[in-house]
Design a protein around this motif. Sequence first.
Motif, PDB file in Angstrom:
ATOM      1  N   SER A 293      -8.841 -38.195  29.250  1.00 23.39           N
ATOM      2  CA  SER A 293      -9.407 -38.509  27.939  1.00 23.39           C
ATOM      3  C   SER A 293     -10.626 -37.636  27.649  1.00 23.39           C
ATOM      4  CB  SER A 293      -9.803 -39.985  27.865  1.00 23.39           C
ATOM      5  OG  SER A 293     -10.834 -40.275  28.790  1.00 23.39           O
TER       6      SER A 293
ATOM      7  N   THR B  24      -9.300 -38.259  34.573  1.00 20.95           N
ATOM      8  CA  THR B  24      -9.980 -38.645  33.323  1.00 20.95           C
ATOM      9  C   THR B  24      -9.567 -37.683  32.209  1.00 20.95           C
ATOM     10  OG1 THR B  24     -11.905 -37.357  34.072  1.00 20.95           O
ATOM     11  CG2 THR B  24     -11.982 -39.743  34.399  1.00 20.95           C
TER      12      THR B  24
ATOM     13  N   ASP C 276      -9.719 -44.109  30.687  1.00 18.67           N
ATOM     14  CA  ASP C 276      -8.395 -43.824  31.241  1.00 18.67           C
ATOM     15  C   ASP C 276      -7.823 -44.973  32.063  1.00 18.67           C
ATOM     16  OD1 ASP C 276      -7.977 -40.788  30.613  1.00 18.67           O
ATOM     17  OD2 ASP C 276     -10.052 -40.984  31.253  1.00 18.67           O
TER      18      ASP C 276
END
Length: 409
Positions: free
Chosen positions: A221, A219, A304
């Motif tokens: 992001s 993840t 993501d």
Amino acid sequence: MKRKPPGWPKYMETKPAAAGGVRYHWNAPSWARKRGYPVTSEPLGSDYAVAKARCDDFLNPAFDSWRTGGVTDESAKPRALVGTFDWAVSAYKADKKYTKRPSRTRTDYDRALNDVAGYILKDGRRFGSLNVKSINATAVDRLYEKLRVKNGVSRDRSALLSMTVCKLAWDVACRAHPSVVPASNPFKGVDVEYEPKQNRAATSEQLRQFVRGADEDGTPSLGTAAMIAFYWLVREEDIFSRMAWPDYRPAEQSSHVLVWHHKNRKTEKIAIPLFDVDGTPLWPEMMARLDGLTRTGTLIVMRDNPDPRKKIHMPWMTGGRNPMRYVQAEVRRICRAVGLPEDITFTSFRHGGHTDGADSGLTDAQMRALGAHKSTAALLRYAKETDTQRKIAARKRLNKRTERGNLSE
């Protein structure tokens, strides 16, 4: 109660009363609770007619409105008697001072108002059914003391929020209906006992630790979002719902990033320079991160993985009534996985950026310019006092004393 009479309201249940008989309760279905419906339950007293009217006229229409996204509003608007506290709350919720607040804030305000309006008095009436002209400071003080504790658990923060929001709602209703709502606001001057918990400021090393963990977790992001909060001091809702790729090095200002700041019902963008006068990057870590990303949507920070049904990347702030809670839960999961302290939250990264700026010796004016703060008082909520800052202050005083000494020789 085995057999319910005709017209029994949806979601109304009974519980045995301590003195005999029954008391009525409205309970939201479990699926709605899981999706974040703010009114999970409400005690309705022991009078069946009063309880039924509350369900038919307010609770079930409000629930249907939430469930259908407003489709049922025209045919089943929640109603409250003119002059009651419920009615005053409805007047507040129709005002822009409520409607223009972010969804997450409105959810918190709804819960705070419901704690007050739904409180059951000794005679079985709801506080919300009281006429506003009968509510005085003494009654509010007693109510506040009751709200501070629930099932033996201290709820000082929730009680404070209830008093604060009710004070605002009263003022708004009074301004709109001065002949009905008294100008004397009984929610003002409540002697609250609450010491707000300070948000922990994350250090630059803790930021790097979190970003590594997010990247390894799949993840990345969230790691990007944490960096934006730390370096550019952006609020979480602005990062996840407003900050888009056209804001990063736009054609008309290619040497800047346009940063969103939505606060107090106002939204503004400030242009932060990315390069110094000699062309040196001012945010090398942040720029390297963004320049290396694959753009999967309009927003800089997107989920993501593509949505299984829509087959596209979706924003984090989608789905459910309060999607930010999901983001916070994911951040907490990553923090635990990498061994960060329990009190590190996503907010910690923005607070950490402010504190890092103060540790770097930035003046209040420079900090306000970066964080779009209107006053030093607002800034001080974020920039925590540290030993580093005290050393900088001591060093400046020492240098000044030395300078004066040299001049006198």
